[in-house]
Design an enzyme around this catalytic site. Sequence first.
Site, PDB file in Angstrom:
ATOM      1  CD  GLU A 152      -1.688   2.350   1.458  1.00 20.27           C
ATOM      2  OE1 GLU A 152      -1.292   3.091   0.520  1.00 20.27           O
ATOM      3  OE2 GLU A 152      -1.770   2.720   2.628  1.00 20.27           O
ATOM      4  CD  GLU A 189       2.902   7.032   0.012  1.00 19.74           C
ATOM      5  OE1 GLU A 189       3.118   5.807   0.119  1.00 19.74           O
ATOM      6  OE2 GLU A 189       2.238   7.680   0.820  1.00 19.74           O
TER       7      GLU A 189
END
Length: 742
Positions: free
Chosen positions: A195, A204
């Site tokens: 995740e 990210e």
Amino acid sequence: MSSLLFPKISKTLTPPHNFSLHRLPPPPLHINPRPTRAMSSESTQQHRIFQLKLDPLTGNSEWIVVDEYDAVSPAVDLATTSYLDMLNDKHRNEAYRLAIEKTVTRPCHVLDIGAGTGLLSMMAARAMGIGEEAGTDGDKGSVTACESYLPMVKLMRKVLRQNGMERKIKVINKRSDGLNVGIDINSRADILVSEILDSELLGEGLIPTLQHAHDHLLVKSPKTVPYRATIYGQLVESEFLWKLHDLYNAEVCTSDGVRLAPTELKSVLQVKPQQLPMHCDSLQEEIKLLSEPFKIFEFDFWRRPDSHGEVALHINATGDGRVNAVVSWWILQLDQEGTIFYSTAPKWIKELWTELPGGSHWCDHWKQCVWFVPGQGLSVLKGEDVRLHAIHSDISISYQLEVQSQTNEREHNSRSKDLQLILSPEKMATYSDANWRRSVLTALQNVTCKRDFQLCFVADDSVFLAMALTHLCKTSHVMLLFPGLRQKGFQYLQSLAEINQFNLHHLKLLDHRQDCLIIQDVADKKVDLLVGEPFYYGGETQLPWENLRFWKERTRLEKMLSCDAHVVPCKGLLRVCAMSLPDLWTSRRSLADIEGFDHSVANTMLGACGNLPAPNEGPMLPCYVWQCGETKELSEHFTLMEFDFSKPMSSCSGETKVEFIKSGICHGFVLWIDWVLDAENIIVVSTGPGHRLWRQGVKLLTKPVTVGKHGIKHPEESTLVDIKAVFDSSTGNLMIEHSFIW
């Protein structure tokens, strides 16, 4: 879902670029390198954390070394990160559990990248029924949890221990691109669970992380959870979104004579060309949709992604209007069969696509994204063909739009580009706001019309005040501190000197290290006028009272101020309002059972509220209250404390009794500062919850309280709350105490 919403995508490829960037807590803006990154010394048995600590009153920072971090250490603060909000997202947690149980059906090696508290790792271990032979590639399989951030690793170990999983999962404190098969892990992993997604999806480091994992850490054709992610977009018209980036056209409508973005250099002030995470549900009533939703990009986790991709889409305009922005979101398909989904779509999409599970729940860790269309936007007529060119890199997505029948206006001004000053969208909108400009200029005009000032001092990063002073005080010398903007801000003003007809020799940039300022820096003259918005470049994410740095800087200039110097603003008022904030409180509430795993040990470190032993309380959070989901003001606005800028900075306190004017559930108190610009207390700039361009501070209660209108007695309801505040001038900390009166 309708197949019409999934058009075929063509991609143009470039060579990949490998690196990995996993979830880290957001750093304070204006500080680089990224703070709170954990580092460990392999030559010693003791881990060390290097934390960059910021003094909000001076802007100074220093690295602090913390040995063997524990939950009560104040040096590393996880309370303002998104971990708690994410763990409280029950729809996300359930979707991952169902997908992992469906995917991990036999003994194998599972790799969890960016493991956080280890929730996904524990789900995988439970699905395989791993026993005490933890961390081995035995008959019952194995789970490896990779987490680069040391404080989270230490917290993960506590969570694993709490759930009897400490010996069942191998924890590695490294970035995934630092893992080596045969050294860190025994074999390539059969299944990847992860995740590492942000609101934009890619921010990210999803792409480089997957690239490295497929090249070095995973078997061929691995199984993954999630399985696929798809990005969608929609064209919208919104005056609010327009004013967040187009200062030039907003200034055209003003007549105050101050031009921060003149025609000759209309793009000299810009927002960074990137997507802005935002809760667009809060704007639903004022957004006009100009297209149907359209598919932009699709990323498969189970195969190696490309570093670069492009897609050209033709979108039919569904109405007349002006496209001010592209609003985007993503849908996560967690299982291979396509039965388990999670989406960040806005409410109006979830109401349309009823197949999406989870309803329209509010969460703060994932939002929609907004891409601003340059200038006033793209004018369209219903039925016109809008061409959208989307490009993704390793970590971001950008767009270009034009109408088939129009020539897209583009400004080719190399001089403007070289001198460009990048500000936040909220600051651009502040400078665009006619009411704010009128208030500030009126306060300055009222002061400057009474006398001539030889020396004016801009104590913060306000280019607006600097420009306004050159406009109002043409013979004055203007000293600029610009502690954040520095030379870039000064070069910006230099570029506008000729256009705005002010004497460049009357401007001087001073050393921002105020301890070094001496009277010779200002030509042996006393400062007659000291001004600030206050605004500090890069500090937009800070708590409101951290802008009291202006008071600190005024104090350091005490010996340089004339005896009758004017200070604008004259004072600050700390204001408070009791509010119902159910969505925000729920997202920050204490953790207990998460899909069968006890996370209560994480509450203190993550800054949870609710059901915590005394004296633990939730943190003070900087928030745009208007974006916090469901909200309701339960009291009027009260002044809690005054900060008098005519005097040197000092610690102070205040107390007030807040009466409830509405019944409801009180979840906390919203605090902000109103800046009083004149001695008569007439011109006031408020930054309260009714104003979208400023963050407020939110103090959440450990437990919500039922309240009722003052004067209507109900034994089970509070009618008053006594609130006390103490400001510590040595640290800039604000302590809040409260007591409900029944």
